[in-house]
Motif scaffolding. Sequence first.
Motif, PDB file in Angstrom:
ATOM      1  N   ALA A  82     108.863  79.854  21.336  1.00 41.60           N
ATOM      2  CA  ALA A  82     109.888  80.683  20.686  1.00 41.60           C
ATOM      3  C   ALA A  82     110.588  81.619  21.680  1.00 41.60           C
ATOM      4  O   ALA A  82     111.512  82.341  21.303  1.00 41.60           O
ATOM      5  N   ALA A  83     110.166  81.597  22.924  1.00 41.85           N
ATOM      6  CA  ALA A  83     110.690  82.550  23.920  1.00 41.85           C
ATOM      7  C   ALA A  83     111.824  81.922  24.736  1.00 41.85           C
ATOM      8  O   ALA A  83     112.230  80.787  24.493  1.00 41.85           O
ATOM      9  N   ASN A  84     112.325  82.672  25.730  1.00 41.98           N
ATOM     10  CA  ASN A  84     113.326  82.115  26.644  1.00 41.98           C
ATOM     11  C   ASN A  84     112.658  81.103  27.567  1.00 41.98           C
ATOM     12  O   ASN A  84     111.637  81.409  28.186  1.00 41.98           O
ATOM     13  N   LEU A  85     113.225  79.935  27.671  1.00 44.73           N
ATOM     14  CA  LEU A  85     112.627  78.893  28.521  1.00 44.73           C
ATOM     15  C   LEU A  85     113.722  78.196  29.314  1.00 44.73           C
ATOM     16  O   LEU A  85     114.754  77.821  28.749  1.00 44.73           O
ATOM     17  N   ASN A  86     113.498  78.023  30.591  1.00 42.64           N
ATOM     18  CA  ASN A  86     114.380  77.114  31.327  1.00 42.64           C
ATOM     19  C   ASN A  86     113.730  75.724  31.312  1.00 42.64           C
ATOM     20  O   ASN A  86     112.633  75.539  30.762  1.00 42.64           O
ATOM     21  N   ASP A  87     114.412  74.782  31.910  1.00 48.63           N
ATOM     22  CA  ASP A  87     113.937  73.394  31.844  1.00 48.63           C
ATOM     23  C   ASP A  87     112.530  73.250  32.441  1.00 48.63           C
ATOM     24  O   ASP A  87     111.666  72.564  31.896  1.00 48.63           O
ATOM     25  N   ARG A  88     112.291  73.942  33.536  1.00 54.72           N
ATOM     26  CA  ARG A  88     110.986  73.855  34.211  1.00 54.72           C
ATOM     27  C   ARG A  88     109.886  74.497  33.353  1.00 54.72           C
ATOM     28  O   ARG A  88     108.789  73.952  33.229  1.00 54.72           O
ATOM     29  N   ASP A  89     110.214  75.641  32.742  1.00 49.12           N
ATOM     30  CA  ASP A  89     109.240  76.294  31.846  1.00 49.12           C
ATOM     31  C   ASP A  89     108.861  75.366  30.699  1.00 49.12           C
ATOM     32  O   ASP A  89     107.695  75.305  30.289  1.00 49.12           O
ATOM     33  N   ARG A  90     109.877  74.675  30.178  1.00 49.77           N
ATOM     34  CA  ARG A  90     109.646  73.779  29.040  1.00 49.77           C
ATOM     35  C   ARG A  90     108.638  72.684  29.437  1.00 49.77           C
ATOM     36  O   ARG A  90     107.759  72.315  28.663  1.00 49.77           O
ATOM     37  N   LYS A  91     108.780  72.198  30.646  1.00 51.62           N
ATOM     38  CA  LYS A  91     107.849  71.154  31.124  1.00 51.62           C
ATOM     39  C   LYS A  91     106.442  71.725  31.332  1.00 51.62           C
ATOM     40  O   LYS A  91     105.440  71.056  31.053  1.00 51.62           O
TER      41      LYS A  91
END
Length: 444
Positions: A82-91
């Motif tokens: 539910a937080a801020n995520l960039n593409d790398r965080d998502r992975k």
Amino acid sequence: MFLKDRYGNPASTASSAAMAKYDEALELIRLYRGDPIAALDAALAEDPDFGGAWAARAGLLVQQTDAAYAEETARSLRAGAAANLNDRDRKHLQAATDWAEGRYQEGTMRYARVSQDNPRDLLALQYAHVGCFFLGLQSELRDWPLQALRAFKRGEDGFSFIQGMAAFGLEECGDYARADIYGRQAVEADPRDGWSVHAVAHVNEMRGDLEAGIPWLADNAQHWAPESGFAYHNWWHLALLYLDRGDIAQVLDLYDQKVRPNADSSVLLEGIDASALLWRLKLEGADVGNRFEKVADAWSGASEDAIYAFNDLHAIMAFLGAGRTADVERTLKAMRNAAADSGDNAYMTRKIGLPLAEAFVAFDAGRYGECVEKIVATRGIAQRFGGSHAQRDILSLTALHAAIRGGFGSTAEALAAERLAHKPQSPWAGRLARQARALNRVDA
Ligand SMILES: [Fe+2]
């Protein structure tokens, strides 16, 4: 504007206070030191929408291989999503989810792909490295850090830690000379780096080199031990070297003071080393007092979790040592259920954990022939349930002791010869070889 972390990776926070705490957590994680969860929590207190910090937290928790952290892991995954995520965080978050749901291989591969695409993401590399350790992916333990070195210059923040990971991988692949060089360079760069100290400790262990091995750990502990969440394991390595020398009193002292300073600790990774050291002492016929009982207490809460076969085998060792037949049976039953399931632990349990658990039970019951047979049949693929060569040496030792106790002369002599060939300097290997030879003389 979103900031970058200490290695230059784009992050999902604009708070410099949160980033400072996150960078501190990255250092604690790579050093296996202090309380990185507290540092991540401090980052999240500054910015609860810092998705990368939630993902790092989830990753750290799942790799404890302890069901006790399942709730905290789930909370981190939910908050991260539910937080801020960039593409790398998502992975990162997906990889931690894989781990939480028992897809250890998939999660590890996902971390590795993040590292390959972002070679300055040392956290992804480290989580992939730890995953390789649990899965017994030996060449990847070596090669993924070697891949990431391309993105760092010598002396730059992070370089030596990658060298330390590579050193451990090189050691597990048998390249002791290069492992020794990389590990020592990493320790020179940061003497607090317990993982690199550990890589060199492994080189000494595999060579049976007590002369180098004992001072390497004993003389530098003031650097690597304080605040280390990993110190018990390096002390365990030192205890193994004293055991090699036959100094049982020193081993027991190290056990009480350093390997198991808190006899009531329920940290499973500590329980593994405690069980493994006591089992080796049991094999040697040493009196360990009531120490098995205390470790068995620690395992009893996790004995039916069956989330990682390597843990389960060590729980069995403690229960056998403590004479707790009902706990052994409970654990075996949980392992049989896990073996019939799907997922990575099902394979590990079916092919490796369960036959080995049965072998150890057979040893304890004096069925030495069954013990030797089951270990010898499994030992060749046992890396697939994780751990290091040094940890899995307990399999060879148990088989050898079973062969000696069962009077299987040629098997004992073969296993003892193998050990002595690997460790020509090891007094322990020499003692076992003499015992095996004596057996054959009696046979004749
Ligand atoms: Fe180790």
